[in-house]
Design a protein around this motif. Structure first.
Motif, PDB file in Angstrom:
ATOM      1  N   ALA A   1      -6.043  -4.768   3.680  1.00 58.30           N
ATOM      2  CA  ALA A   1      -5.368  -4.310   4.746  1.00 58.30           C
ATOM      3  C   ALA A   1      -5.840  -5.054   6.039  1.00 58.30           C
ATOM      4  O   ALA A   1      -7.029  -5.441   6.059  1.00 58.30           O
TER       5      ALA A   1
ATOM      6  N   ARG B   1       0.833  -1.151  -0.033  1.00 61.97           N
ATOM      7  CA  ARG B   1      -0.097  -0.076   0.001  1.00 61.97           C
ATOM      8  C   ARG B   1       0.881   1.244  -0.042  1.00 61.97           C
ATOM      9  O   ARG B   1       0.588   2.106  -0.527  1.00 61.97           O
TER      10      ARG B   1
ATOM     11  N   GLU C   1       0.799   4.136  -2.605  1.00 58.00           N
ATOM     12  CA  GLU C   1       0.511   5.534  -2.091  1.00 58.00           C
ATOM     13  C   GLU C   1       1.549   6.726  -2.605  1.00 58.00           C
ATOM     14  O   GLU C   1       1.266   7.598  -2.992  1.00 58.00           O
TER      15      GLU C   1
ATOM     16  N   ASN D   1      -9.260   3.743   9.742  1.00 56.93           N
ATOM     17  CA  ASN D   1      -8.968   4.497   8.598  1.00 56.93           C
ATOM     18  C   ASN D   1      -8.276   5.540   8.925  1.00 56.93           C
ATOM     19  O   ASN D   1      -7.251   6.060   8.263  1.00 56.93           O
TER      20      ASN D   1
ATOM     21  N   GLY E   1      -0.248   6.491   5.296  1.00 62.50           N
ATOM     22  CA  GLY E   1      -0.262   7.066   3.910  1.00 62.50           C
ATOM     23  C   GLY E   1       0.535   8.322   3.827  1.00 62.50           C
ATOM     24  O   GLY E   1       1.260   8.628   3.117  1.00 62.50           O
TER      25      GLY E   1
ATOM     26  N   ARG F   1      -3.510   1.597  -4.349  1.00 60.16           N
ATOM     27  CA  ARG F   1      -3.572   1.892  -3.090  1.00 60.16           C
ATOM     28  C   ARG F   1      -4.781   1.514  -2.606  1.00 60.16           C
ATOM     29  O   ARG F   1      -5.086   0.991  -1.418  1.00 60.16           O
ATOM     30  N   ASP F   2      -6.066   1.748  -3.253  1.00 60.80           N
ATOM     31  CA  ASP F   2      -7.482   1.213  -2.867  1.00 60.80           C
ATOM     32  C   ASP F   2      -7.320  -0.341  -2.828  1.00 60.80           C
ATOM     33  O   ASP F   2      -8.059  -0.704  -1.934  1.00 60.80           O
TER      34      ASP F   2
ATOM     35  N   THR G   1      -5.711  -1.302   0.211  1.00 59.78           N
ATOM     36  CA  THR G   1      -6.292  -1.068   1.434  1.00 59.78           C
ATOM     37  C   THR G   1      -7.532  -2.071   1.587  1.00 59.78           C
ATOM     38  O   THR G   1      -7.808  -2.503   2.950  1.00 59.78           O
TER      39      THR G   1
ATOM     40  N   LEU H   1      -4.605   4.384   8.837  1.00 59.64           N
ATOM     41  CA  LEU H   1      -4.179   4.203   7.507  1.00 59.64           C
ATOM     42  C   LEU H   1      -3.832   5.403   7.043  1.00 59.64           C
ATOM     43  O   LEU H   1      -2.765   5.758   6.216  1.00 59.64           O
TER      44      LEU H   1
END
Length: 296
Positions: free
Chosen positions: A168, A72, A76, A174, A181, A161-162, A165, A177
């Motif tokens: 994850a 991730r 990112e 959130n 990020g 990244r999505d 996630t 994260l």
């Protein structure tokens, strides 16, 4: 009522992200991209640390060392760096338009990597969506901008990244994260600054613009989190595309940009393809839920 509130929060989030893009693009006029990214990362990390502590959570946990989080982080870094480079070197309207292909790319990645079911109609919508991207960058025309490739790489980074996630550890919130990020942007921005020519001392205006962009970005991220937890996802998610409208409007008002017919047509195709894919995903979820109820 929840659907209305969730939709409002989503529109506010997209407005915030569009304003963030505008402010960061303005900052890069006098502050190098790498340094802008580094300062943005410092501000964002501090902001999300406060939000994490406010929720009574620890900022760093053993789950943060999972391989998924490293993946991730790579995406990112790719998304943020190349998107900011595109903002600095390309128009806000074109960069915002290309970014709208992120949900389409996520659907493609979910099918390839996670084996999610995608019927032929959605595959066709994915193909049409990418045709919309080609219409925006116009690779075979005299108006082609090489810098548009930066936006495409940034968009792929955000899509990755999505997807990361989704994989994850569920134990991570959130806000946590968000800390991770933004934290990876600090060394990334510093390294890119050294590679591209070093640092400058930002003037008061540039410093305030970066600070404002960071605050607005944190607020937009928070609004996005609230939106996704309020109302039905299938109702709220399509309002993500309002970011394109805000990007076109701010590009025109702030930077005197005008989108040509091909850009507008390509943007419309991307949005329509994305909405069709979202609608198909909602139907599949509804059918799956109905099947589970019938078996129960």
């Amino acid at each position: 009522m929840d659907n209305i509130r969730g939709s409002i929060w989503m529109v506010l989030a997209m407005l915030g992200f569009a304003i963030e893009d505008t402010l960061l693009k303005t900052a890069t006029i006098s502050v190098p991209v790498g340094q802008t990214l580094m300062l943005f990362g410092i501000g964002g990390t501090f902001g999300f640390l406060l939000l994490t502590w406010r929720r009574g959570e620890r900022a760093f946990t053993p789950e943060a060392l999972k391989a998924t989080l490293y993946t991730r982080a790579i995406f990112e870094i790719t998304g943020r760096l190349f998107f900011l480079l595109s903002l600095a070197l390309n128009t806000l309207s074109s960069t915002s338009a290309i970014l709208q292909a992120t949900p389409i790319t996520v659907t493609l990645g979910a099918a390839v990597l996670f084996g999610e079911r995608v019927n032929w109609q959605r595959w066709l919508a994915i193909l049409i969506g990418f045709i919309g991207v080609l219409m925006i960058i116009q690779p075979s025309s005299e108006s082609f901008q090489v810098t548009s490739i930066l936006a495409i790489i940034g968009m792929i980074g955000f899509a990755g990244r999505d997807l990361a996630t989704r994989a994850a550890p569920p134990a991570l919130s959130n806000m946590q994260l968000g800390v991770y990020g933004f934290a990876v942007l600090i060394p990334t921005g510093a390294a890119y600054s050294f590679w591209s020519g070093g640092f400058v001392w930002p003037d008061l205006f540039s410093g305030l613009v970066i600070a404002a962009g960071t605050l607005v970005g944190i607020g937009a991220y928070y609004s996005l989190t609230v939106a996704m937890r309020t109302g039905l996802v299938s109702v709220v998610t399509p309002f993500r595309y309002s970011r394109l409208l805000f990007g076109l409007l701010l590009g025109f008002l702030i930077f005197d940009e005008t989108a040509d017919a091909m850009t507008l047509a390509g943007s419309a195709i991307i949005v329509l393809s994305g909405l069709y894919i979202l609608a198909g995903h909602s139907r599949l979820k509804a059918q799956a839920s109905k099947g589970l109820r019938e078996r129960a």
